[in-house]
Design a protein around this motif. Structure first.
Motif, short mmCIF file in Angstrom:
data_model
loop_
_atom_site.label_atom_id
_atom_site.label_comp_id
_atom_site.label_asym_id
_atom_site.label_seq_id
_atom_site.Cartn_x
_atom_site.Cartn_y
_atom_site.Cartn_z
N TYR A 2 0.86 -1.18 0.00
CA TYR A 2 0.00 0.00 0.00
C TYR A 2 0.90 1.22 0.00
O TYR A 2 1.91 1.25 0.72
CB TYR A 2 -0.90 -0.01 1.23
N TYR A 3 0.53 2.23 -0.82
CA TYR A 3 1.38 3.40 -1.01
C TYR A 3 0.63 4.70 -0.75
O TYR A 3 -0.58 4.79 -0.99
CB TYR A 3 1.90 3.44 -2.45
N ALA A 4 1.39 5.69 -0.35
CA ALA A 4 0.85 7.05 -0.34
C ALA A 4 0.61 7.49 -1.77
O ALA A 4 1.35 7.10 -2.68
CB ALA A 4 1.82 8.00 0.35
N ASN A 5 -0.41 8.30 -1.98
CA ASN A 5 -0.73 8.75 -3.33
C ASN A 5 0.45 9.47 -3.99
O ASN A 5 0.64 9.39 -5.20
CB ASN A 5 -1.95 9.67 -3.30
N SER A 6 1.24 10.17 -3.19
CA SER A 6 2.32 10.98 -3.73
C SER A 6 3.43 10.14 -4.36
O SER A 6 4.22 10.67 -5.16
CB SER A 6 2.91 11.87 -2.63
N VAL A 7 3.51 8.87 -4.03
CA VAL A 7 4.58 8.02 -4.57
C VAL A 7 4.06 6.87 -5.40
O VAL A 7 4.86 6.14 -6.00
CB VAL A 7 5.48 7.49 -3.43
N LYS A 8 2.77 6.69 -5.45
CA LYS A 8 2.18 5.57 -6.17
C LYS A 8 2.59 5.61 -7.64
O LYS A 8 2.53 6.65 -8.29
CB LYS A 8 0.66 5.62 -6.04
N GLY A 9 3.05 4.47 -8.14
CA GLY A 9 3.49 4.40 -9.53
C GLY A 9 4.95 4.72 -9.73
O GLY A 9 5.51 4.48 -10.80
N ARG A 10 5.59 5.31 -8.71
CA ARG A 10 7.02 5.66 -8.81
C ARG A 10 7.89 4.84 -7.84
O ARG A 10 9.03 4.54 -8.15
CB ARG A 10 7.21 7.14 -8.52
N PHE A 11 7.34 4.51 -6.70
CA PHE A 11 8.07 3.78 -5.67
C PHE A 11 7.52 2.35 -5.56
O PHE A 11 6.32 2.12 -5.74
CB PHE A 11 7.93 4.44 -4.32
N THR A 12 8.43 1.42 -5.23
CA THR A 12 8.03 0.03 -5.02
C THR A 12 8.68 -0.49 -3.75
O THR A 12 9.90 -0.44 -3.62
CB THR A 12 8.45 -0.85 -6.20
N ILE A 13 7.85 -0.98 -2.85
CA ILE A 13 8.37 -1.60 -1.63
C ILE A 13 8.38 -3.10 -1.81
O ILE A 13 7.48 -3.68 -2.43
CB ILE A 13 7.52 -1.19 -0.40
N SER A 14 9.42 -3.74 -1.29
CA SER A 14 9.52 -5.19 -1.35
C SER A 14 10.28 -5.67 -0.13
O SER A 14 10.88 -4.87 0.59
CB SER A 14 10.22 -5.64 -2.64
N ARG A 15 10.26 -6.96 0.10
CA ARG A 15 10.98 -7.51 1.24
C ARG A 15 11.51 -8.90 0.90
O ARG A 15 10.93 -9.61 0.08
CB ARG A 15 10.09 -7.57 2.48
N ASP A 16 12.58 -9.24 1.58
CA ASP A 16 13.18 -10.58 1.47
C ASP A 16 13.30 -11.09 2.90
O ASP A 16 14.23 -10.71 3.62
CB ASP A 16 14.53 -10.49 0.78
N ASN A 17 12.37 -11.92 3.30
CA ASN A 17 12.37 -12.40 4.69
C ASN A 17 13.57 -13.30 5.00
O ASN A 17 13.99 -13.39 6.14
CB ASN A 17 11.06 -13.12 5.00
N ALA A 18 14.11 -13.95 3.99
CA ALA A 18 15.29 -14.78 4.20
C ALA A 18 16.51 -13.93 4.54
O ALA A 18 17.43 -14.39 5.22
CB ALA A 18 15.57 -15.63 2.97
N LYS A 19 16.51 -12.69 4.05
CA LYS A 19 17.63 -11.78 4.31
C LYS A 19 17.29 -10.74 5.37
O LYS A 19 18.10 -9.85 5.64
CB LYS A 19 18.04 -11.07 3.02
N ASN A 20 16.10 -10.83 5.93
CA ASN A 20 15.67 -9.84 6.94
C ASN A 20 15.82 -8.41 6.42
O ASN A 20 16.31 -7.52 7.13
CB ASN A 20 16.46 -10.00 8.25
N THR A 21 15.41 -8.19 5.20
CA THR A 21 15.61 -6.89 4.57
C THR A 21 14.36 -6.44 3.85
O THR A 21 13.67 -7.24 3.20
CB THR A 21 16.79 -6.94 3.57
N VAL A 22 14.08 -5.14 3.97
CA VAL A 22 13.00 -4.52 3.21
C VAL A 22 13.62 -3.44 2.33
O VAL A 22 14.61 -2.80 2.72
CB VAL A 22 11.91 -3.96 4.14
N TYR A 23 13.06 -3.26 1.14
CA TYR A 23 13.61 -2.35 0.16
C TYR A 23 12.58 -1.29 -0.24
O TYR A 23 11.38 -1.52 -0.15
CB TYR A 23 14.04 -3.11 -1.10
N LEU A 24 13.10 -0.19 -0.72
CA LEU A 24 12.25 0.82 -1.35
C LEU A 24 12.94 1.26 -2.64
O LEU A 24 13.95 1.97 -2.59
CB LEU A 24 12.01 2.01 -0.44
N GLN A 25 12.41 0.80 -3.76
CA GLN A 25 12.92 1.23 -5.05
C GLN A 25 12.20 2.52 -5.44
O GLN A 25 10.96 2.54 -5.50
CB GLN A 25 12.67 0.15 -6.10
N MET A 26 12.97 3.57 -5.68
CA MET A 26 12.39 4.88 -6.00
C MET A 26 12.82 5.29 -7.40
O MET A 26 14.02 5.33 -7.70
CB MET A 26 12.86 5.92 -4.98
#
Length: 124
Positions: free
Chosen positions: A59-83
C-alpha cells in the motif's frame, strides 16, 4: 527486539532512481508488516509505503504511487524501497519501520520499531 538499519540514501538528480535498503536484526522480522516513512525539513513525518508480513500485498501514499516500489526478502531480513522518477519534493530523511499491523488506509497502526533514517536529496 528488532533493530533496523537503513542504507542507500544519497544525492540524485530529478528523474533519477535510488534503492533504499533496511536490514533488520532479530528473528521476528517476518512477523511484522514493514513500512517506509519520510520527513522533510520543517514537515511532519509521513507515511510512504508498507508491505504485509508475507510480502504479497503493498500500500502506497498517493504521492509516490506508480514511482516507488516496496519489497521484502524475509530470508535476508531486509526490506527495500525502489524509487524511480524522483522529484525534488521527495527530498527527505527516509525511515524504515516495523508496524504493529498492516496499513491500507483509515486508522493508522502503531509503530513498534524505527530505524535511524537515511537522507535522500533530489536536485532539480
Amino acid at each position: 527486539q528488532v533493530q533496523l538499519v537503513e542504507s542507500g540514501g544519497g544525492l540524485v538528480q530529478a528523474g533519477g532512481s535510488l534503492r533504499l535498503s533496511c536490514a533488520a536484526s532479530g528473528r521476528t522480522f517476518s512477523s511484522y508488516p514493514m513500512g517506509w516513512f519520510r520527513q522533510a525539513p520543517g514537515k511532519e513525518r509521513e507515511f510512504v509505503a508498507n508491505i504485509r508480513m508475507s510480502g504479497g500485498t503493498t500500500y502506497y501514499a498517493n504521492s509516490v504511487k506508480g514511482r516507488f516500489t516496496i519489497s521484502r526478502d524475509n530470508a535476508k531480513n531486509t526490506v527495500y524501497l525502489q524509487m524511480k522518477y524522483l522529484k525534488p519534493e521527495d527530498t527527505a530523511v527516509y525511515y524504515c519501520a516495523a508496524l504493529n499491523s498492516y496499513y491500507s488506509g483509515g486508522y493508522f497502526p502503531a509503530i513498534d520499531y524505527w530505524g535511524q533514517g537515511t537522507q535522500v536529496t533530489v536536485s532539480s
